[in-house]
Scaffold this active site. Structure first.
Site, mmCIF file in Angstrom:
data_model
loop_
_atom_site.group_PDB
_atom_site.id
_atom_site.type_symbol
_atom_site.label_atom_id
_atom_site.label_comp_id
_atom_site.label_asym_id
_atom_site.label_seq_id
_atom_site.Cartn_x
_atom_site.Cartn_y
_atom_site.Cartn_z
ATOM 1 N N ASN A 9 1.647 -4.127 101.059
ATOM 2 C CA ASN A 9 0.746 -3.750 102.140
ATOM 3 C C ASN A 9 0.829 -2.231 102.289
ATOM 4 O OD1 ASN A 9 -0.601 -3.319 104.526
ATOM 5 N ND2 ASN A 9 0.890 -4.384 105.821
ATOM 6 N N LYS A 11 -0.938 -0.295 104.005
ATOM 7 C CA LYS A 11 -1.307 0.181 105.346
ATOM 8 C C LYS A 11 -2.278 1.373 105.236
ATOM 9 C CE LYS A 11 2.921 -1.810 107.048
ATOM 10 N NZ LYS A 11 4.020 -1.811 108.007
ATOM 11 N N HIS A 95 -1.552 -9.206 111.071
ATOM 12 C CA HIS A 95 -0.365 -8.356 110.955
ATOM 13 C C HIS A 95 0.043 -7.873 112.350
ATOM 14 C CE1 HIS A 95 2.215 -4.970 110.007
ATOM 15 N NE2 HIS A 95 2.414 -5.555 108.846
ATOM 16 N N GLU A 97 0.902 -5.111 113.439
ATOM 17 C CA GLU A 97 0.288 -3.848 113.854
ATOM 18 C C GLU A 97 -1.133 -4.088 114.372
ATOM 19 O OE1 GLU A 97 1.167 -1.792 110.198
ATOM 20 O OE2 GLU A 97 3.293 -1.869 110.757
ATOM 21 N N GLU A 167 7.343 -11.977 109.588
ATOM 22 C CA GLU A 167 7.717 -10.571 109.727
ATOM 23 C C GLU A 167 8.240 -10.321 111.137
ATOM 24 O OE1 GLU A 167 5.488 -8.029 106.653
ATOM 25 O OE2 GLU A 167 4.183 -8.192 108.383
ATOM 26 N N GLY A 173 9.280 -1.530 109.219
ATOM 27 C CA GLY A 173 9.307 -0.071 109.147
ATOM 28 C C GLY A 173 10.497 0.561 109.855
ATOM 29 N N SER A 213 11.139 -4.300 106.199
ATOM 30 C CA SER A 213 12.154 -3.480 105.523
ATOM 31 C C SER A 213 12.754 -4.168 104.302
ATOM 32 C CB SER A 213 13.247 -3.058 106.505
ATOM 33 O OG SER A 213 12.689 -2.270 107.543
HETATM 34 P P1 PGA Z 1 7.914 -2.563 105.933
HETATM 35 O O1 PGA Z 1 6.546 -3.241 106.384
HETATM 36 O O2 PGA Z 1 8.279 -3.137 104.583
HETATM 37 O O3 PGA Z 1 7.625 -1.096 105.876
HETATM 38 O O4 PGA Z 1 8.942 -2.906 106.972
HETATM 39 C C1 PGA Z 1 6.297 -4.601 106.133
HETATM 40 C C2 PGA Z 1 4.945 -4.971 106.685
HETATM 41 O O5 PGA Z 1 4.557 -4.464 107.743
HETATM 42 O O6 PGA Z 1 4.216 -5.781 106.080
#
Ligand code: PGA
Length: 251
Positions: A9, A11, A95, A97, A167, A173, A213
């Site tokens: 992803n 983003k 997601h 976000e 997640e 992140g 992460s």
């Molecule tokens: P990350 O994000 O690996 O940077 O923690 C995962 C995601 O949001 O799909």
């Protein structure tokens, strides 16, 4: 029995040029490796470019978001048909976000999940608890409500072609990862919820990714858990070397 699936992803990262070179490096590094389904989800602006790069490879393309509507006056939105038009096979839905910044709800994600299937896209449906929910001991209840809300009304074929991504919001992140045991507990619960909704046999076919992460250093241990079938990778997917290491750790 379930083929692992690892998705990147990206983003809101990568210009067209940068996306082209990242996709190219991933393609070269992966070579003939097909033991894991690999999906790249660049921003909309780079879908065509990445689509061209991976067109004669086993790598698949996904969107990061879509509208449930097929067309019309929805400024800034993009439809399932438009994603298909660019040769997408997958789309990330719900997601955290998008839930946090664009007000996405389980009911909305459910509409999109059905719309994605109707267009032949496989949805990657994201669920996960916030830090305060984990601390309050309600992780399983939160995730259960999300799974039930997002996946309601699917038929058998659609269930088989749905990917769930667990997640934990506090792990995205942040560099904090759920331990393999913590993640496995929630994954097993998600599969149990899917079994209650659609039956045991179908639940066994659904692939459940872990995200938050995930990195080359922790991917193998996480994905070796019985109910963890791959990863949804954010930060580490922006570097070809680390993304490909994660893909290879998933077998
Ligand atoms: P990350 O994000 O690996 O940077 O923690 C995962 C995601 O949001 O799909």
């Amino acid at each position: 029995m379930r083929k692992p699936i690892v998705a990147g992803n990206w983003k809101m990262n990568k210009t067209m040029r940068e996306a082209e070179s990242l996709a190219e490096s991933i393609k070269v590094d992966l070579g003939e490796f097909t033991k894991v389904d690999v999906v790249l989800c660049p921003p909309f602006t780079a879908l065509k470019t990445v689509s061209d790069v991976i067109s004669r490879s086993a790598i698949r393309l996904g969107g990061q978001h879509m509208s449930a509507e097929p067309s019309g006056a929805f400024t800034g939105e993009i439809s399932a048909g438009m994603l298909r038009d660019l040769y997408c096979n997958y789309v990330i839905l719900g997601h955290s976000e998008r839930r946090a910044y664009a007000g996405e709800t389980d009911a909305g994600v459910n509409e999109k999940t059905l719309a994605a299937h109707a267009s032949g896209l496989k949805p990657i449906v994201c669920v996960g608890e916030k830090l305060e929910e984990r601390e309050a001991g309600i992780t399983q209840a939160v995730v259960e409500a999300q799974v039930k809300g997002c996946l309601s009304g699917l038929d058998e074929e659609q269930v088989k072609n749905t990917i769930v991504a667990y997640e934990p919001v506090w792990a995205i992140g942040t560099g904090k990862t759920a331990t393999p045991e913590m993640a496995q507990d929630v994954h097993a619960h998600i599969r149990a919820v899917v079994a209650v909704m659609f039956g045991d046999d179908l639940a066994k076919t659904v692939r459940i990714q872990y995200g938050g992460s995930m990195k080359p250093g922790n991917a193998a241990e996480l994905i070796s858990q019985p109910d963890i079938d791959g990863g949804l990778i954010g930060g580490a997917a922006l570097d070809a070397g680390s993304f490909v290491e994660i893909v290879k750790a998933a077998v």
